[in-house]
Design a protein around this motif. Structure first.
Motif, PDB file in Angstrom:
ATOM      1  N   GLU A 321       0.858  -1.172   0.057  1.00 44.35           N
ATOM      2  CA  GLU A 321      -0.186   0.060   0.012  1.00 44.35           C
ATOM      3  C   GLU A 321       0.956   1.305  -0.056  1.00 44.35           C
ATOM      4  N   HIS A 322       2.013   1.082   0.564  1.00 49.09           N
ATOM      5  CA  HIS A 322       2.885   2.270   0.744  1.00 49.09           C
ATOM      6  C   HIS A 322       4.182   2.246  -0.328  1.00 49.09           C
ATOM      7  N   SER A 323       4.263   1.511  -0.932  1.00 50.33           N
ATOM      8  CA  SER A 323       5.477   1.384  -1.917  1.00 50.33           C
ATOM      9  C   SER A 323       5.208   2.722  -2.952  1.00 50.33           C
ATOM     10  N   VAL A 324       6.560   3.483  -2.962  1.00 47.81           N
ATOM     11  CA  VAL A 324       6.397   4.904  -3.700  1.00 47.81           C
ATOM     12  C   VAL A 324       6.504   4.385  -5.384  1.00 47.81           C
ATOM     13  N   TYR A 325       7.074   3.098  -5.626  1.00 51.37           N
ATOM     14  CA  TYR A 325       7.304   2.746  -7.033  1.00 51.37           C
ATOM     15  C   TYR A 325       6.003   1.621  -7.404  1.00 51.37           C
ATOM     16  N   GLY A 326       4.946   1.354  -6.543  1.00 53.52           N
ATOM     17  CA  GLY A 326       4.004   0.507  -7.094  1.00 53.52           C
ATOM     18  C   GLY A 326       4.234  -0.607  -6.893  1.00 53.52           C
ATOM     19  N   GLY A 327       5.612  -1.060  -6.015  1.00 50.70           N
ATOM     20  CA  GLY A 327       5.834  -2.621  -6.165  1.00 50.70           C
ATOM     21  C   GLY A 327       5.557  -3.062  -4.854  1.00 50.70           C
ATOM     22  N   VAL A 328       6.678  -3.550  -3.847  1.00 51.14           N
ATOM     23  CA  VAL A 328       6.508  -3.887  -2.440  1.00 51.14           C
ATOM     24  C   VAL A 328       7.371  -2.859  -1.600  1.00 51.14           C
ATOM     25  N   ARG A 329       6.864  -2.657  -0.358  1.00 50.25           N
ATOM     26  CA  ARG A 329       7.805  -2.009   0.590  1.00 50.25           C
ATOM     27  C   ARG A 329       8.098  -2.787   1.735  1.00 50.25           C
ATOM     28  N   ALA A 330       9.224  -2.932   2.000  1.00 52.97           N
ATOM     29  CA  ALA A 330       9.683  -3.688   3.223  1.00 52.97           C
ATOM     30  C   ALA A 330      10.315  -2.797   4.301  1.00 52.97           C
ATOM     31  N   VAL A 331       9.966  -3.032   5.458  1.00 50.75           N
ATOM     32  CA  VAL A 331      10.545  -2.336   6.677  1.00 50.75           C
ATOM     33  C   VAL A 331      10.923  -2.943   7.616  1.00 50.75           C
ATOM     34  N   LEU A 332      12.241  -2.397   8.101  1.00 50.71           N
ATOM     35  CA  LEU A 332      12.783  -2.889   9.157  1.00 50.71           C
ATOM     36  C   LEU A 332      12.796  -1.818  10.172  1.00 50.71           C
ATOM     37  N   TYR A 333      12.184  -2.401  11.446  1.00 43.84           N
ATOM     38  CA  TYR A 333      12.068  -1.304  12.453  1.00 43.84           C
ATOM     39  C   TYR A 333      12.620  -1.719  13.681  1.00 43.84           C
ATOM     40  N   LEU A 334      13.732  -0.385  14.143  1.00 42.42           N
ATOM     41  CA  LEU A 334      14.650  -0.710  15.066  1.00 42.42           C
ATOM     42  C   LEU A 334      14.157   0.065  16.274  1.00 42.42           C
ATOM     43  N   PRO A 335      13.896  -0.626  17.422  1.00 42.31           N
ATOM     44  CA  PRO A 335      13.480  -0.049  18.589  1.00 42.31           C
ATOM     45  C   PRO A 335      14.555   0.956  19.151  1.00 42.31           C
ATOM     46  N   ARG A 336      14.169   1.999  19.834  1.00 42.21           N
ATOM     47  CA  ARG A 336      15.452   2.690  20.529  1.00 42.21           C
ATOM     48  C   ARG A 336      16.269   1.864  21.306  1.00 42.21           C
ATOM     49  N   GLU A 337      15.971   0.802  21.856  1.00 44.96           N
ATOM     50  CA  GLU A 337      16.812   0.105  22.605  1.00 44.96           C
ATOM     51  C   GLU A 337      17.928  -0.677  21.740  1.00 44.96           C
ATOM     52  N   LEU A 338      17.972  -0.610  20.629  1.00 47.57           N
ATOM     53  CA  LEU A 338      18.903  -1.230  19.719  1.00 47.57           C
ATOM     54  C   LEU A 338      19.726   0.083  19.023  1.00 47.57           C
ATOM     55  N   LEU A 339      19.293   1.276  19.358  1.00 47.67           N
ATOM     56  CA  LEU A 339      20.254   2.468  18.718  1.00 47.67           C
ATOM     57  C   LEU A 339      21.164   2.959  20.026  1.00 47.67           C
ATOM     58  N   ALA A 340      22.110   3.513  19.325  1.00 48.37           N
ATOM     59  CA  ALA A 340      23.472   4.062  20.452  1.00 48.37           C
ATOM     60  C   ALA A 340      23.381   5.644  20.406  1.00 48.37           C
ATOM     61  N   ASP A 341      24.128   6.222  21.286  1.00 50.25           N
ATOM     62  CA  ASP A 341      24.283   7.550  21.213  1.00 50.25           C
ATOM     63  C   ASP A 341      25.349   7.915  20.320  1.00 50.25           C
ATOM     64  N   PRO A 342      25.287   8.835  19.566  1.00 48.16           N
ATOM     65  CA  PRO A 342      26.668   9.252  18.597  1.00 48.16           C
ATOM     66  C   PRO A 342      27.653   9.459  19.384  1.00 48.16           C
ATOM     67  N   PRO A 343      28.971   9.064  18.896  1.00 49.98           N
ATOM     68  CA  PRO A 343      30.093   9.513  19.698  1.00 49.98           C
ATOM     69  C   PRO A 343      30.569  10.904  19.553  1.00 49.98           C
ATOM     70  N   SER A 344      31.473  11.322  20.399  1.00 46.43           N
ATOM     71  CA  SER A 344      31.797  12.758  20.332  1.00 46.43           C
ATOM     72  C   SER A 344      32.390  12.941  19.000  1.00 46.43           C
ATOM     73  N   THR A 345      32.428  14.185  18.321  1.00 42.34           N
ATOM     74  CA  THR A 345      32.894  14.396  17.189  1.00 42.34           C
ATOM     75  C   THR A 345      34.342  14.885  17.114  1.00 42.34           C
ATOM     76  N   GLU A 346      34.792  15.106  18.371  1.00 43.04           N
ATOM     77  CA  GLU A 346      36.106  15.690  18.408  1.00 43.04           C
ATOM     78  C   GLU A 346      37.008  14.466  18.008  1.00 43.04           C
ATOM     79  N   GLY A 347      38.012  14.754  17.178  1.00 41.78           N
ATOM     80  CA  GLY A 347      38.964  13.702  16.899  1.00 41.78           C
ATOM     81  C   GLY A 347      38.467  12.458  16.195  1.00 41.78           C
ATOM     82  N   HIS A 348      37.027  12.595  15.747  1.00 46.27           N
ATOM     83  CA  HIS A 348      36.494  11.318  15.180  1.00 46.27           C
ATOM     84  C   HIS A 348      36.678  11.305  13.907  1.00 46.27           C
TER      85      HIS A 348
END
Length: 369
Positions: A321-348
């Protein structure tokens, strides 16, 4: 003749008649009792014949219906579906209990044999997967060394397709290993979401068709990086294989309140309703994968994604229903628990350059073997 003698002569025949009548009445009662007894015997004989017929029919029903239904249900994992007795009055009788015992024993023996077969299949697949993975790792190590020490453009052009093919083979082995109960095999550090997606792109044949966003501020926690890379690769590969080679496969990010969705849009013909239902079932990860019950030829992609999702806490789904090309849309949903805080940008230093991969081969980065 005296009066006494006259009375005797009169009453004597009457007494005899009374005695004969009593005797006849007695015999008549006896005859009636015998008739009733014969009727009861005949009724009991008829009941016995009906009981024998019912038991014979029940035995035939067990052999022709209940046992095949039970075996078929066990084969398809739908539980005990042997059905009820043909004659409910036999329930609780020695016959009914005996037939129930037969079904229980067949169920136990079939389940035991199935578990043994599944265990043997998993052990065999795990052994083969480990041995081939070791060989593929040696091959990729040699290719990486060659690419790092030689700077000939012609050599690079020849070797990169070999490296890419080895990467795809390694991915397929990882998915097969996941289905057999093996760990994906890599422990990563926290990585940018964009780099994680690119890692999945680099492991499919038609990587050049995939359009990835230019930036994202999100990071994936190290424990989940490799599972997400594998799941992304399988979903991207499925989208590319089921759409025309001249069409794009677009990736987009949609941030939600409790996580982030990675959306994959293809321009394929879509999915039949039964195929979509099967894909949803496989991607859900709610049903245990049994190697001995895979169809021929086996299909591992969605099953592997479902197994990874169930093990690591993300989810996957497909819709049209939500494919922008009229085909199939696959969705991979990542909860917040699977995400990490970005590291400091200094010297990275960024782990993946922002420029796109060369046209002759996929970009090599920290996520590749």
């Amino acid at each position: 003749m005296t009066p006494l003698m006259q009375d005797t002569l009169v009453w004597a025949p009457l007494g005899g008649m009374i005695a004969v009548g009593a005797l006849a009445l007695r015999y008549r009662k006896k005859a009636a009792e015998y008739c009733r007894h014969d009727g009861m015997v005949e009724a009991q004989a008829a009941d016995a014949e009906q009981d024998v017929a019912a038991r014979d029919e029940e035995a035939q029903h067990l052999a022709e219906s209940r046992l095949p239904a039970l075996v078929d249900a066990l084969r398809h994992g739908t539980g005990d579906a042997a059905g009820d007795l043909l004659h409910p009055q036999l329930a609780g009788t020695p016959t009914g209990r005996a037939y129930l015992s037969v079904l229980e024993q067949v169920n136990a023996l079939t389940v035991h044999a199935s578990e043994q077969a599944e265990g043997a299949a998993r052990a065999a697949v795990q052994a083969v997967t480990r041995s081939v993975q070791a060989l593929v790792h040696e091959q990729q190590t040699a290719i990486t060394h060659l690419l790092a020490t030689e700077y000939d453009e012609r050599l690079l052009e020849l070797v990169q397709p070999i490296d890419h093919t080895a990467s795809q083979l390694a991915r397929r082995l990882q998915i097969l290993g996941v289905l057999a109960g093996l760990w994906p095999g890599r422990q990563r550090e926290d990585a940018p979401l964009l780099e994680t997606v690119r890692g999945g792109v680099s492991r499919i044949r038609d990587f050049h068709r995939v359009q990835v966003p230019n930036e994202s501020a999100h990071y994936v926690a190290g424990r989940y990086v490799e599972p997400v890379v594998l799941a992304m690769a399988e979903l991207l590969d499925n989208a590319a294989r089921h759409s025309a080679p001249s069409t794009p496969v677009a990736v987009s990010f949609l941030e939600a309140r409790h996580g982030i969705s990675i959306q994959i849009h293809d321009a394929g013909p879509g999915m039949r309703p039964e195929a979509r239902e099967e894909a949803v079932r496989r991607l859900s990860g709610q049903y245990p994968v049994r190697l001995t019950e895979l169809r021929t030829p086996p299909s591992f992609g969605h099953l592997g994604v479902g197994a990874l999702a169930a093990q690591y806490g993300f989810s996957a789904a497909v819709d049209e229903e939500h494919s922008v090309y009229g085909g199939v849309r696959a969705v991979l949903y990542l909860p917040r628990e699977l995400l990490a805080d970005p590291p400091s940008t200094e010297g990275h230093e960024p782990l993946v350059p922002k420029q796109s991969a060369p046209s002759r081969g996929p970009a090599r980065n920290a996520l590749l073997p």
